[in-house]
Design a protein around this motif. Structure first.
Motif, PDB file in Angstrom:
ATOM      1  N   UNK A  70       0.860  -1.135  -0.006  1.00  0.00           N
ATOM      2  CA  UNK A  70       0.265   0.096   0.058  1.00  0.00           C
ATOM      3  C   UNK A  70       1.062   1.333  -0.065  1.00  0.00           C
ATOM      4  N   UNK A  71       1.808   1.567  -0.933  1.00  0.00           N
ATOM      5  CA  UNK A  71       2.628   2.397  -0.790  1.00  0.00           C
ATOM      6  C   UNK A  71       2.165   3.872  -1.120  1.00  0.00           C
ATOM      7  N   UNK A  72       2.534   5.023  -0.548  1.00  0.00           N
ATOM      8  CA  UNK A  72       1.966   6.360  -0.710  1.00  0.00           C
ATOM      9  C   UNK A  72       3.260   7.226  -0.581  1.00  0.00           C
ATOM     10  N   UNK A  73       3.135   8.142  -1.553  1.00  0.00           N
ATOM     11  CA  UNK A  73       4.379   9.074  -1.764  1.00  0.00           C
ATOM     12  C   UNK A  73       3.945  10.657  -1.671  1.00  0.00           C
ATOM     13  N   UNK A  74       4.465  11.350  -0.658  1.00  0.00           N
ATOM     14  CA  UNK A  74       4.029  12.598  -0.601  1.00  0.00           C
ATOM     15  C   UNK A  74       5.213  13.523  -1.186  1.00  0.00           C
ATOM     16  N   UNK A  75       4.849  14.242  -2.042  1.00  0.00           N
ATOM     17  CA  UNK A  75       5.884  15.258  -2.794  1.00  0.00           C
ATOM     18  C   UNK A  75       5.924  16.452  -2.203  1.00  0.00           C
ATOM     19  N   UNK A  76       6.922  16.898  -1.120  1.00  0.00           N
ATOM     20  CA  UNK A  76       6.812  17.787  -0.326  1.00  0.00           C
ATOM     21  C   UNK A  76       7.682  19.295  -1.075  1.00  0.00           C
ATOM     22  N   UNK A  77       7.148  20.240  -1.413  1.00  0.00           N
ATOM     23  CA  UNK A  77       8.009  21.111  -1.932  1.00  0.00           C
ATOM     24  C   UNK A  77       8.590  22.189  -0.908  1.00  0.00           C
ATOM     25  N   UNK A  78       8.337  21.941   0.050  1.00  0.00           N
ATOM     26  CA  UNK A  78       9.092  22.769   1.286  1.00  0.00           C
ATOM     27  C   UNK A  78      10.364  22.415   1.562  1.00  0.00           C
ATOM     28  N   UNK A  79      10.373  21.001   1.695  1.00  0.00           N
ATOM     29  CA  UNK A  79      11.644  20.297   1.703  1.00  0.00           C
ATOM     30  C   UNK A  79      12.473  19.776   0.733  1.00  0.00           C
ATOM     31  N   UNK A  80      11.755  19.912  -0.521  1.00  0.00           N
ATOM     32  CA  UNK A  80      12.516  19.430  -1.663  1.00  0.00           C
ATOM     33  C   UNK A  80      12.678  17.765  -1.731  1.00  0.00           C
ATOM     34  N   UNK A  81      12.007  17.067  -0.856  1.00  0.00           N
ATOM     35  CA  UNK A  81      12.055  15.609  -0.798  1.00  0.00           C
ATOM     36  C   UNK A  81      10.551  14.859  -0.998  1.00  0.00           C
ATOM     37  N   UNK A  82      10.792  13.703  -1.363  1.00  0.00           N
ATOM     38  CA  UNK A  82       9.635  12.858  -1.313  1.00  0.00           C
ATOM     39  C   UNK A  82       9.780  11.751  -0.153  1.00  0.00           C
ATOM     40  N   UNK A  83       8.561  11.499   0.275  1.00  0.00           N
ATOM     41  CA  UNK A  83       8.123  10.656   1.635  1.00  0.00           C
ATOM     42  C   UNK A  83       7.468   9.624   1.415  1.00  0.00           C
ATOM     43  N   UNK A  84       7.976   8.243   1.743  1.00  0.00           N
ATOM     44  CA  UNK A  84       7.304   7.075   1.090  1.00  0.00           C
ATOM     45  C   UNK A  84       6.837   6.319   2.463  1.00  0.00           C
TER      46      UNK A  84
END
Length: 297
Positions: free
Chosen positions: A13-27
């Motif tokens: 059930x993977x979910x990826x957040x793209x965070x413009x504030x940190x410039x990172x992807x979170x899985x």
């Protein structure tokens, strides 16, 4: 710690957040080791700058001793809403039916704190899972979730309006469709008379059409299809005849890279403990979502 590839991360059930504030992807995702048995420690997060090399895991949620659930920590999703990060996740215990609770943090890495004392937002007494956030045309929040086939046999998909702070349901759930409505879905269970609803994820096509990715059993194993609304979140909903992904993978969600490319992540295969997150590039061709090659390959 040595960076990991997705092939080394055992998540469902993977979910990826793209965070413009940190410039990172979170899985985020369901830990494969405790998906079906054992007591989970909580939810972890993996962090990447390029979708190829991942750092972690870092602890995103660790329950207090009095947290109501002791098993089946499933399908965490993290959505940004009014400047904060909200985790929608499903839990279960021996004394309480499975339900989706909402947790909050000021950071994608947590720590996430349960809202409303951790009480599920899904209806008391229902077997529910896989809540996801949707904002309607007026910007009002809804949660779309599944009522499990283990309770109702023909799995159901619902939407319920949320309070502006996402802490509680604001009204009664609305039935959107049943799993057997999809031509590609096949029956499961001992008597082959039940149909699964899993993993809803809402998306707007370029022409404004509202669609929903969701998963069930298909001819080749776990399968992900597409439902379409001719109105808003309340429907009516129709099902595409052909699935989006049919080869034993699913529970997908869509996200955009920092370069604006649309991507899909699902877990493949559906067998525990072999499941791994996989990322595909996706193109929107008219009213269709077309899966292309794997990202980072």
């Amino acid at each position: 710690m040595k960076p990991l590839s997705l092939s080394e991360i055992n998540l469902r059930d993977p979910f990826i957040l793209t965070d413009e504030r940190t410039g990172a992807y979170y899985l985020y995702g369901t830990d494969g080791a405790t998906a079906w048995s054992g007591k989970p420690t909580g939810f972890d997060v993996y962090i990447s700058r390029d979708l190829v090399s991942w750092e972690g895991p870092e602890p995103a949620f660790r329950p207090d001793e009095d947290f109501w659930s002791d098993r089946h920590y499933w399908a965490p999703e993290v959505h940004q809403w009014n400047g904060r990060c909200y985790m929608f996740a499903s839990f279960k215990s021996e004394q309480q039916t499975r339900g989706t609770s909402i947790l909050v943090s000021d950071s994608p890495v947590g720590p996430f704190i349960p809202l409303f004392g951790g009480k599920p937002v899904t209806p008391d007494g229902w077997e529910c899972l896989d809540g996801t956030l949707h904002a309607d045309d007026e910007g009002q929040p809804w949660m779309v979730f599944c009522r499990e086939w283990v309770e109702v046999k023909d799995g159901e998909m619902y939407a319920v309006r949320l309070s502006p702070d996402l802490s509680r349901a604001d009204g009664d759930p609305i039935l959107l469709f049943k799993a057997s409505d999809a031509p590609w879905a096949v029956a499961v269970g001992d008597n082959k008379d039940s149909y699964i609803t899993d993993g809803p994820y809402m998306h707007r096509l370029p022409d404004g059409e509202l669609v929903m990715l969701w998963s069930s059993a298909g001819e080749q194993g776990y399968t992900m299809g597409l439902a379409r609304s001719s109105g808003g979140i309340e429907g009516p909903w129709t099902q595409d005849a052909q699935p989006v992904f049919a080869k034993d993978g699913g529970h997908g969600m869509l996200f955009r890279t920092f370069e604006g490319e649309l991507c899909l992540t699902i877990h493949i295969p559906n067998a525990n403990p072999q499941e791994r997150p996989v990322i595909f590039k996706v193109k929107e061709e008219g009213s269709r979502l077309v899966i292309e090659g794997q990202a980072g390959q």
